[in-house]
Design a protein around this motif. Structure first.
Motif, short mmCIF file in Angstrom:
data_model
loop_
_atom_site.label_atom_id
_atom_site.label_comp_id
_atom_site.label_asym_id
_atom_site.label_seq_id
_atom_site.Cartn_x
_atom_site.Cartn_y
_atom_site.Cartn_z
N GLY A 2 7.05 -9.67 2.57
CA GLY A 2 7.43 -9.17 3.50
C GLY A 2 8.11 -8.47 4.40
O GLY A 2 8.74 -7.64 4.87
N CYS A 3 6.68 -7.53 3.50
CA CYS A 3 6.84 -5.92 4.21
C CYS A 3 4.93 -5.12 3.69
O CYS A 3 4.55 -5.85 2.60
CB CYS A 3 7.47 -4.86 3.59
SG CYS A 3 7.43 -4.25 1.90
N LEU A 4 5.30 -4.27 4.74
CA LEU A 4 3.70 -3.56 4.58
C LEU A 4 4.02 -1.86 4.94
O LEU A 4 4.84 -1.69 5.36
CB LEU A 4 2.94 -3.77 5.64
CG LEU A 4 2.18 -4.96 5.61
CD1 LEU A 4 1.54 -5.22 7.34
CD2 LEU A 4 1.09 -5.36 4.72
N PRO A 5 3.90 -1.36 4.00
CA PRO A 5 4.12 0.12 3.79
C PRO A 5 2.70 0.67 5.00
O PRO A 5 1.76 0.60 5.18
CB PRO A 5 4.05 0.99 2.54
CG PRO A 5 3.59 -0.59 1.82
CD PRO A 5 3.79 -2.01 2.45
N LYS A 64 -4.38 9.46 5.86
CA LYS A 64 -4.83 10.22 4.77
C LYS A 64 -3.66 9.42 3.30
O LYS A 64 -3.34 9.95 2.04
CB LYS A 64 -4.01 11.49 4.60
CG LYS A 64 -5.08 12.30 5.30
CD LYS A 64 -4.15 13.73 5.58
CE LYS A 64 -4.56 14.52 6.96
NZ LYS A 64 -4.39 16.05 7.24
N ASP A 65 -3.65 7.95 4.17
CA ASP A 65 -2.50 7.24 2.89
C ASP A 65 -1.92 7.85 2.16
O ASP A 65 -0.57 7.21 1.43
CB ASP A 65 -3.90 7.04 1.54
CG ASP A 65 -3.35 5.56 1.06
OD1 ASP A 65 -3.03 5.04 1.56
OD2 ASP A 65 -3.59 6.16 -0.73
N GLN A 66 -0.78 8.54 4.21
CA GLN A 66 0.01 9.07 3.25
C GLN A 66 1.83 7.75 3.65
O GLN A 66 0.97 7.78 5.53
CB GLN A 66 0.95 10.65 3.83
CG GLN A 66 -0.60 11.39 3.40
CD GLN A 66 -0.11 12.55 4.11
OE1 GLN A 66 -0.63 12.80 5.22
NE2 GLN A 66 -0.02 13.78 3.29
N VAL A 67 2.42 7.94 3.77
CA VAL A 67 3.24 6.64 4.24
C VAL A 67 4.13 7.55 5.06
O VAL A 67 4.12 8.41 4.97
CB VAL A 67 3.93 6.68 2.88
CG1 VAL A 67 5.11 5.39 3.60
CG2 VAL A 67 3.80 5.74 1.75
N THR A 68 4.17 7.08 6.32
CA THR A 68 4.47 7.27 7.84
C THR A 68 5.83 6.01 7.93
O THR A 68 6.86 6.60 9.14
CB THR A 68 3.75 7.21 8.44
OG1 THR A 68 2.73 5.68 9.12
CG2 THR A 68 2.98 8.18 8.85
N HIS A 113 16.03 -2.65 1.59
CA HIS A 113 15.69 -4.19 1.02
C HIS A 113 14.31 -3.49 0.11
O HIS A 113 13.76 -4.17 -0.62
CB HIS A 113 15.24 -5.31 1.55
CG HIS A 113 16.84 -6.04 1.94
ND1 HIS A 113 17.98 -5.95 1.26
CD2 HIS A 113 16.84 -5.80 3.21
CE1 HIS A 113 18.84 -6.40 2.33
NE2 HIS A 113 18.13 -6.25 3.72
N ARG A 114 13.72 -2.47 0.08
CA ARG A 114 12.56 -2.25 0.46
C ARG A 114 12.18 -0.61 0.25
O ARG A 114 12.76 -0.24 1.17
CB ARG A 114 11.53 -2.68 0.73
CG ARG A 114 11.27 -4.43 0.83
CD ARG A 114 10.85 -5.18 1.98
NE ARG A 114 10.57 -6.38 1.97
CZ ARG A 114 11.59 -7.17 3.08
NH1 ARG A 114 12.15 -6.07 3.34
NH2 ARG A 114 11.99 -8.93 2.80
N ILE A 115 11.24 -0.08 -0.57
CA ILE A 115 11.13 1.26 -0.30
C ILE A 115 9.92 1.56 -0.64
O ILE A 115 9.29 1.21 -2.09
CB ILE A 115 12.66 2.58 -1.35
CG1 ILE A 115 13.32 1.86 -1.05
CG2 ILE A 115 11.48 3.97 -1.80
CD1 ILE A 115 14.20 2.77 -2.00
N PRO A 116 9.23 2.22 0.05
CA PRO A 116 7.50 3.01 -0.91
C PRO A 116 7.68 4.24 -1.74
O PRO A 116 8.18 4.59 -1.16
CB PRO A 116 6.80 3.33 0.72
CG PRO A 116 7.62 2.52 1.85
CD PRO A 116 9.01 2.61 1.23
N VAL A 117 6.85 3.99 -2.93
CA VAL A 117 6.74 4.49 -3.37
C VAL A 117 5.87 5.91 -3.72
O VAL A 117 4.53 4.68 -3.43
CB VAL A 117 6.76 4.29 -5.22
CG1 VAL A 117 6.66 5.51 -6.16
CG2 VAL A 117 7.94 2.83 -4.83
N THR A 118 5.82 6.81 -3.86
CA THR A 118 5.11 7.68 -2.92
C THR A 118 4.61 8.59 -3.73
O THR A 118 5.56 9.47 -5.04
CB THR A 118 5.42 8.49 -1.87
OG1 THR A 118 6.68 9.26 -2.33
CG2 THR A 118 5.48 8.05 -0.68
N ASP A 119 2.95 9.51 -4.28
CA ASP A 119 3.62 10.86 -5.78
C ASP A 119 4.00 12.11 -4.40
O ASP A 119 4.18 12.03 -3.44
CB ASP A 119 2.06 10.81 -5.54
CG ASP A 119 0.54 11.59 -4.70
OD1 ASP A 119 1.17 11.61 -3.27
OD2 ASP A 119 -0.27 10.91 -4.77
#
Length: 189
Positions: free
Chosen positions: A80-83, A88-92, A7-13
Motif C-alpha cells: 500500500g505504500c512506498l518509502p 543516498k538512500d535517504q528518505v525524502t 498509517h505508515r512511517i518509514p524508519v530511518t537510521d
C-alpha cells in the motif's frame, strides 16, 4: 500515527537512511486475537522497540522515478505504500495508493467543470492531431486526453474540455472525420 492521521512511517537510521517501515496495523492495540486487555497491550507496546516489529528492508522507490513505475511496484508487490528515497538512500517522503489515485484523477481532470466526451478512433498516426484540430477550430479548450486501447484497429479516447459545446455539431464534425462519438456528458464540479 493516530494523532497525525497517518498509517505508515518509514524508519530511518541516524543518517536518514531507510532501514524499515512500520504500519498502523502492526501496532494497533485493537487486536481481537489476544486475551490481553487494552491496558496490558498498551503496556507491552510501550516496552516494544520499533526495530522488533518493523518491516526490514522495505521496497522503496527513487524520488525521480516515474509515477507508472511506482504504481507497478505497488501492484506487483501487493503493498500500500512506498518509502521515497534519494540517491543516498535517504528518505525524502512516502507514496501511497491514495497518492496514485489522486494523480490518476488529476490526469483525467476529475472534479473539474466541463464536458467529457468519449470517442472511438481508428488507430494511426495523426489521429489525435485531427481530434485536437476539431476542438481548436471550435474554440474549445481541452484539459485532458486519455487513450484506452480497444484493439488493433480502434481505440477509445476520453477527452475532457473546459466548458460546454454544441454536442450535435461536434458529433457531426467527428463523424465527417470517421470518428464515432460514444458518449458526451456535461460535468459539474
Amino acid at each position: 500515527m493516530r494523532y497525525n492521521k497517518i498509517h505508515r512511517i518509514p524508519v530511518t537510521d541516524e543518517n536518514d537512511h531507510l532501514i524499515g517501515l512500520i504500519t498502523e496495523g502492526m501496532i494497533a492495540a485493537n487486536n481481537k486475537a489476544t486475551s490481553l486487555s487494552i491496558y496490558e497491550l498498551n503496556y507491552l507496546l510501550s516496552k516494544t522497540d520499533v526495530r522488533t516489529v518493523m518491516i526490514k528492508h522495505p521496497i522503496s522507490i527513487g524520488e525521480n522515478a516515474l509515477l507508472e513505475e511506482a504504481a507497478e511496484k505497488l501492484l506487483k508487490n501487493d503493498i500500500g505504500c512506498l518509502p521515497v528515497v534519494n540517491d543516498k538512500d535517504q528518505v525524502t517522503g512516502i507514496l501511497t495508493q491514495n497518492d496514485i489515485f489522486k494523480a490518476f484523477l488529476d490526469m483525467l481532470s476529475w472534479g473539474q467543470k466541463g464536458t467529457r466526451i468519449i470517442l472511438s478512433l481508428p488507430e494511426g498516426v495523426g489521429v489525435l492531431e485531427k481530434v485536437s484540430r476539431i476542438f481548436a477550430q471550435n474554440n474549445i479548450s481541452v484539459t485532458s486526453i486519455s487513450v484506452y486501447e480497444h484493439g488493433q484497429e480502434n481505440a477509445e479516447v476520453l477527452v475532457k474540455t473546459t466548458g460546454p459545446f454544441d454536442q450535435k455539431r461536434m458529433t457531426e464534425q467527428f463523424s465527417k472525420e470517421g470518428f464515432t462519438v460514444l458518449d458526451i456528458e456535461e460535468v459539474e464540479a
